[in-house]
Enzyme design. Structure first.
Site, PDB file in Angstrom:
ATOM      1  N   THR B  96      47.801 -45.892  -5.535  1.00 28.03           N
ATOM      2  CA  THR B  96      47.786 -46.487  -6.870  1.00 28.03           C
ATOM      3  C   THR B  96      48.323 -47.897  -6.729  1.00 28.03           C
ATOM      4  O   THR B  96      49.426 -48.104  -6.217  1.00 28.03           O
ATOM      5  CB  THR B  96      48.643 -45.668  -7.843  1.00 28.03           C
ATOM      6  OG1 THR B  96      48.073 -44.375  -7.955  1.00 28.03           O
ATOM      7  CG2 THR B  96      48.685 -46.329  -9.209  1.00 28.03           C
ATOM      8  N   LYS B 171      43.381 -45.080 -13.333  1.00 28.54           N
ATOM      9  CA  LYS B 171      44.632 -44.449 -12.923  1.00 28.54           C
ATOM     10  C   LYS B 171      45.780 -44.910 -13.817  1.00 28.54           C
ATOM     11  O   LYS B 171      46.689 -44.132 -14.139  1.00 28.54           O
ATOM     12  CB  LYS B 171      44.937 -44.758 -11.459  1.00 28.54           C
ATOM     13  CG  LYS B 171      46.269 -44.224 -10.941  1.00 28.54           C
ATOM     14  CD  LYS B 171      46.357 -42.690 -10.955  1.00 28.54           C
ATOM     15  CE  LYS B 171      47.756 -42.189 -10.596  1.00 28.54           C
ATOM     16  NZ  LYS B 171      48.042 -42.166  -9.177  1.00 28.54           N
ATOM     17  N   LYS B 239      56.830 -48.218 -10.472  1.00 27.66           N
ATOM     18  CA  LYS B 239      55.915 -49.261  -9.984  1.00 27.66           C
ATOM     19  C   LYS B 239      54.595 -49.229 -10.767  1.00 27.66           C
ATOM     20  O   LYS B 239      54.107 -50.262 -11.229  1.00 27.66           O
ATOM     21  CB  LYS B 239      55.686 -49.032  -8.480  1.00 27.66           C
ATOM     22  CG  LYS B 239      54.632 -49.892  -7.826  1.00 27.66           C
ATOM     23  CD  LYS B 239      53.290 -49.173  -7.664  1.00 27.66           C
ATOM     24  CE  LYS B 239      53.327 -47.975  -6.735  1.00 27.66           C
ATOM     25  NZ  LYS B 239      51.992 -47.316  -6.603  1.00 27.66           N
TER      26      LYS B 239
END
Lengths: 296, 296
Positions: B96, B171, B239
């Site tokens: 990701t 995502k 993150k």
């Protein structure tokens, strides 16, 4: 079979009462707006002019109405269920309401020799129609066992959560989990649109991984289609969130997701969305473009 | 069968690479910490000393590493995949990462005649082990079709979301939905404990209605048991949330649920929980009592 009085035949109550009729229970119904009971009368239910009149001849009284004030009136008012229920009757309130009110009704019922359960539900209009509701029950174990066969006609998951008020507490847990899920699902939709993806293709992916939820399956598509009809009314959900906020504050809990959900739904109401479904949280995020974007 | 290089054999990558081995693909693996690749070597994978060395003899290069800086180094560094991949190779980054970085890698690969896909996953460690991941793919349609059989070995839902970067955007939608769901689920747990209910009995009810979600099924029980092991690392999720925040800001979107999730996970990190699993959001809500309450 037990004679059942059913008070409250709205979006949730009407299909739930319908399942009891189909199962063969003799049913007497009452609703504030009589027209909403018409399909049940056509299917063989009898009509009563008040909660008291409905309760008078019944062995079990089931209620599902909108607001705690209505629950109080239906149970504890002068024309209410507790004062007029037949000796030995079992009272089952399936409204989402205050845990403290559930305990108050339980006590008032006990003083008249009546058993009372709080048994709020989850699963939405979809679950009510399909009889797949989750029913969370507070009250005495004996009364729970007595009610179980009736509850299992209306729901798939029937769980005793503890003494009076516990069903309402469990339902508030449920609403907290939903509040977060709806915020997340609607922010995903806003982001999908903003980034130029096809939101339907996004759902095919995110509905199948760790983001999977009832909310994504059921509410994201409605918001995507610009369908903001209830389902579950914004004003009822906001009522639940406020009850949860009061209860949490009394326990000294800090629940920032709850606070955010409350503020977003207040924004939906300010936009005129009180009578829309909970997926209308999308409108609080997408702003004034929301309705037109949804219907584009 | 196609020779595959697999870079990144952590919590997610190791079982994913394992499925490729089981399916019969000749596999060369590389990981920054070689010990984490040991089980794969024991199962027949070959070892490479660098991403470049792994890529050199492979027709397909699959990567899943932690941070965008690592993705950049693995792909665009002097010992990186793009510079050293064999002519005609297909590059599939399952980390990701940033949509803009995915587009940058796609362009750098194209300049060398290589195809590149961004193909991040959802479904957690559970989904990686069971090969039930949802895989969201960005890149050219032809490359997607070439990669599909390999991706279907590792996941159950493999969807092409659009051009390079679209997998990452999808995502991020996924992470937004999860962020809300985790806040809701953990506030439900905090409330269940606070109100004196049995949180496991509560789950039996709320996991079966409109609050149902992967998060309730998988993360609520872990938090309830005081099991804060990853699963999915807090620092990785934070993150992702920061990437989503930057992207959303660039699109002019206001996402208050995302902002709340970021602040709560920052609190988890401040409590020392960066290496815990995402269910550790519970600790930000329950405060210092969280760990002891969870283990009680």
């Amino acid at each position: 079979m037990l004679r059942i009085a059913f008070v409250g035949t709205g979006v949730m109550g009407r299909p739930m009462a319908g399942h009891l009729l189909t199962a063969g229970y003799p049913l007497v119904v009452h609703n504030r707006s009589p027209d909403k009971a018409a399909p049940l009368l056509a299917s063989g239910a009898a009509w009563a002019e008040s909660p008291a009149a409905a309760a008078a001849g019944a062995e079990v009284v089931v209620t599902i109405v909108g607001l705690p004030e209505e629950v109080r009136e239906v149970y504890l008012g002068s024309e209410g269920v507790v004062a007029h229920a037949a000796p030995g009757a079992l009272l089952v309130d399936m409204s989402t309401s205050r845990p403290s009110l559930a305990r108050e009704i339980h006590a008032a019922a006990a003083a008249r020799g009546l058993a009372a359960l709080d048994a709020p539900v989850s699963g939405g209009d979809v679950g009510a129609r399909a009889a797949t509701l989750s029913i969370m029950v507070g009250g005495d174990a004996e009364a729970f066992e007595q009610a179980r066969p009736i509850l299992e006609v209306m729901g798939r998951t029937v769980v005793h959560q503890g003494p009076a008020g516990s069903g309402q507490h469990a339902k508030l847990c449920n609403q907290l989990a939903i509040a977060g899920a709806v915020i997340g699902a609607m922010e995903a939709l806003v982001y999908a649109r903003g980034s130029g993806l096809d939101p339907e293709t996004v759902l095919a992916s995110i509905g199948a991984g760790a983001a999977a939820s009832w909310t994504l399956d059921n509410l994201y598509p409605r918001a995507l289609a610009g369908n903001f009809a209830p389902g579950f009314f914004v004003r009822h959900f906001l009522k639940d969130l406020r009850i949860a906020r009061d209860e949490a504050a009394a326990m000294g809990l800090e629940l920032p997701g709850l606070a955010l959900a409350e503020s977003l739904y207040e924004r939906v109401v300010a936009l005129g969305g009180a009578e829309l479904g909970t997926q209308a949280l999308y409108l609080a995020l997408a702003g004034e473009d929301g309705l037109s974007a949804g219907r584009a």
